[in-house]
Design a protein around this motif. Structure first.
Motif, short mmCIF file in Angstrom:
data_model
loop_
_atom_site.label_atom_id
_atom_site.label_comp_id
_atom_site.label_asym_id
_atom_site.label_seq_id
_atom_site.Cartn_x
_atom_site.Cartn_y
_atom_site.Cartn_z
N GLY A 55 59.88 41.03 70.15
CA GLY A 55 60.44 40.35 71.17
C GLY A 55 61.89 40.87 71.39
N ILE A 56 62.23 40.65 72.38
CA ILE A 56 63.88 41.06 72.88
C ILE A 56 64.86 39.90 73.03
N GLN A 79 51.95 50.71 69.43
CA GLN A 79 50.69 50.34 70.32
C GLN A 79 51.12 50.07 71.87
N GLY A 80 52.39 50.48 72.27
CA GLY A 80 52.82 50.38 73.59
C GLY A 80 53.28 48.88 73.90
N LEU A 85 57.57 45.22 76.64
CA LEU A 85 58.77 44.26 76.43
C LEU A 85 59.92 44.77 77.26
N ILE A 86 60.14 46.12 77.02
CA ILE A 86 61.42 46.79 77.92
C ILE A 86 61.17 46.58 79.13
N GLU A 87 60.19 47.02 79.69
CA GLU A 87 59.75 46.80 81.34
C GLU A 87 59.81 45.51 81.57
N ALA A 88 59.29 44.54 80.92
CA ALA A 88 59.58 43.02 81.52
C ALA A 88 60.96 42.70 81.38
N ALA A 89 61.79 43.09 80.40
CA ALA A 89 63.19 42.84 80.40
C ALA A 89 63.83 43.45 81.53
N GLU A 90 63.66 44.64 81.67
CA GLU A 90 64.22 45.43 82.79
C GLU A 90 64.00 44.86 84.29
N ASN A 91 62.61 44.31 84.41
CA ASN A 91 62.35 43.73 85.79
C ASN A 91 62.91 42.50 86.03
N PHE A 92 62.99 41.76 84.79
CA PHE A 92 63.82 40.37 84.84
C PHE A 92 65.21 40.64 85.17
N ALA A 93 65.91 41.78 84.59
CA ALA A 93 67.34 42.35 84.98
C ALA A 93 67.26 42.51 86.39
N ARG A 94 66.54 43.51 87.07
CA ARG A 94 66.52 43.55 88.24
C ARG A 94 66.61 42.72 89.23
N LYS A 111 66.47 54.65 68.57
CA LYS A 111 67.07 55.46 69.33
C LYS A 111 66.11 56.43 69.91
N PRO A 112 64.92 56.94 69.30
CA PRO A 112 64.11 57.90 69.93
C PRO A 112 63.13 56.88 70.95
N PHE A 113 62.79 55.63 70.69
CA PHE A 113 62.18 54.61 71.26
C PHE A 113 62.80 54.67 72.58
N TYR A 114 64.09 54.13 72.56
CA TYR A 114 64.94 53.99 73.88
C TYR A 114 64.86 55.26 74.66
N GLU A 115 65.34 56.40 74.07
CA GLU A 115 65.36 57.69 74.76
C GLU A 115 64.13 57.78 75.53
N LYS A 116 62.91 57.39 74.92
CA LYS A 116 61.49 57.87 75.46
C LYS A 116 61.38 56.84 76.73
N ASN A 117 62.12 55.78 76.51
CA ASN A 117 61.76 54.82 77.86
C ASN A 117 62.90 55.04 78.94
N GLY A 118 63.73 56.15 78.83
CA GLY A 118 64.72 56.50 80.00
C GLY A 118 66.13 56.29 79.65
#
Length: 142
Positions: A55-56, A79-80, A85-94, A111-118
């Protein structure tokens, strides 16, 4: 004038400095979103038995998504699930008018995970904690 340090401030004293910076900010930028407008939220990844597997914990304020922490169980990593989780949090934030995202992570974390996600590295603070580093990353959401 005397200076004191305490680990047990009275609620009145603690509130006085919080109110002081709030008043200063409002005087400096009258249209600034008030602290009370902060939206704290969680995003969970749960299995079929409704057990939390990741979770986040995050908040939205000052047009920014602040990712406070992200955790995934060992079985969920790679596993994706983190990306979901990141996409859901970002969508809620938008939906809550956030234009930016901000996260702090350490050298042994994600750090590599976040960089991979933009997310882009803003700064690195070496030796925090001693022998390691803390990384600050951000992403534009719009």
């Amino acid at each position: 004038m005397h200076i004191t340090i305490t680990t047990t401030a009275s609620s009145t004293d603690a509130q006085s400095i919080s109110q002081g910076i709030t008043d200063f900010n409002k005087a400096s930028i009258p249209e600034l979103e008030p602290n009370e407008a902060e939206v704290r939220f969680f995003v969970f990844a749960k299995d079929d038995a409704d057990e939390v597997k990741g979770g986040i914990r995050a908040s939205c304020y000052w047009n920014t998504l602040h990712i406070e922490l992200l955790w995934l169980s060992e079985a969920c990593r790679g596993q994706g699930t983190g990306k979901q989780l990141i996409e859901a949090a970002e969508n809620f934030a938008r939906q809550n008018h956030c234009e930016k995202a901000l996260v702090e992570t350490t050298s042994w974390q994600a750090k590599p995970f976040y960089e991979k996600n933009g997310y882009n590295l803003l700064a690195t603070l070496q030796d925090r904690p001693k022998g390691h580093a803390t990384h600050y990353l951000s992403k534009t959401l719009f």
